[in-house]
Design a protein around this motif. Sequence first.
Motif, PDB file in Angstrom:
ATOM      1  N   LEU A 100       0.950  -1.422  -0.152  1.00  0.00           N
ATOM      2  CA  LEU A 100      -0.365  -0.317   0.351  1.00  0.00           C
ATOM      3  C   LEU A 100       0.525   1.843   0.092  1.00  0.00           C
ATOM      4  CD1 LEU A 100      -2.786  -0.899   2.982  1.00  0.00           C
ATOM      5  CD2 LEU A 100      -3.043  -0.626   0.176  1.00  0.00           C
ATOM      6  N   PRO A 101       0.091   2.396  -0.238  1.00  0.00           N
ATOM      7  CA  PRO A 101       0.867   4.312  -0.535  1.00  0.00           C
ATOM      8  C   PRO A 101       1.233   3.886   0.808  1.00  0.00           C
ATOM      9  CG  PRO A 101      -0.704   3.828  -1.861  1.00  0.00           C
ATOM     10  CD  PRO A 101      -0.390   2.573  -1.340  1.00  0.00           C
ATOM     11  N   LYS A 102       1.837   4.826   1.334  1.00  0.00           N
ATOM     12  CA  LYS A 102       1.877   6.144   2.476  1.00  0.00           C
ATOM     13  C   LYS A 102       2.072   5.561   3.895  1.00  0.00           C
ATOM     14  CE  LYS A 102      -1.251   9.542   1.256  1.00  0.00           C
ATOM     15  NZ  LYS A 102      -2.697  10.061   1.239  1.00  0.00           N
ATOM     16  N   MET A 103       1.383   3.947   3.852  1.00  0.00           N
ATOM     17  CA  MET A 103       1.876   2.786   5.070  1.00  0.00           C
ATOM     18  C   MET A 103       1.706   1.633   4.107  1.00  0.00           C
ATOM     19  SD  MET A 103       0.195   2.869   8.440  1.00  0.00           S
ATOM     20  CE  MET A 103       1.139   4.052   9.247  1.00  0.00           C
ATOM     21  N   SER A 104       2.699   0.836   4.127  1.00  0.00           N
ATOM     22  CA  SER A 104       2.390  -0.739   3.844  1.00  0.00           C
ATOM     23  C   SER A 104       1.689  -1.196   4.030  1.00  0.00           C
ATOM     24  CB  SER A 104       4.010  -0.692   4.074  1.00  0.00           C
ATOM     25  OG  SER A 104       4.315  -1.554   5.397  1.00  0.00           O
TER      26      SER A 104
END
Length: 217
Positions: free
Chosen positions: A57-61
């Motif tokens: 995922l983007p921003k936080m996996s």
Amino acid sequence: MASNKILVIDDTTVVRVKVREMLPPGNFEVLEAKDGLEGLNFILQEKLSLIMLDFLLPKMSGWEVFQKVQADPELRKIPLVIMSGRKEEVTEKITEPFEYFEFLGKPFDQKQLIGAIKLAMAKAKQPRPELVAVGATSAVKNSTATTVSVANITVATPSAVNTAMPTAASNATPSSGGVSDTDINALNEKIVKMQAEIDGLKKQLTQVVTFIKQKIK
């Protein structure tokens, strides 16, 4: 108002819509998050019945979200389905077998989705070892001579109880051996708790060894 909330965390709109459409009609509400940070906010703010988490995922996996969920005694009770198009991405971080969550490979059909959700709910009900307190250290060498230090208090396992007894409390009634029953009961409770933590650590160590062996092959 829906009594159950299902959170789908995936950066692909098609996947989020697919999950929503495949879920059978029921008394639940589907929440959607397009990145890990947004998903974590939902997890912290909403009372969820199920989390479906994409691993990349983007921003936080998804791995980071998973770690934060597992670090919270209440959040880790929520049934969890981890999704990924490449299972090896998950097993690089989390060794199999997956005891407390279910894995769902992409792409998936409705039968696979429903099956994964049912298994995730069943796994979430399994008893789990207590979380080790922050700052706790342990030395697990063998089953007969192990000492665990938590919060600056050293408690020995049952084989060394006689040497680890605290002195009698001033307001407690001493037993014949000079140690109060209250102290003995308190120490026994600590020993049981420490043993549970030791068992949990041994299990984690076994998983690490298994993971290393898999890498060596």
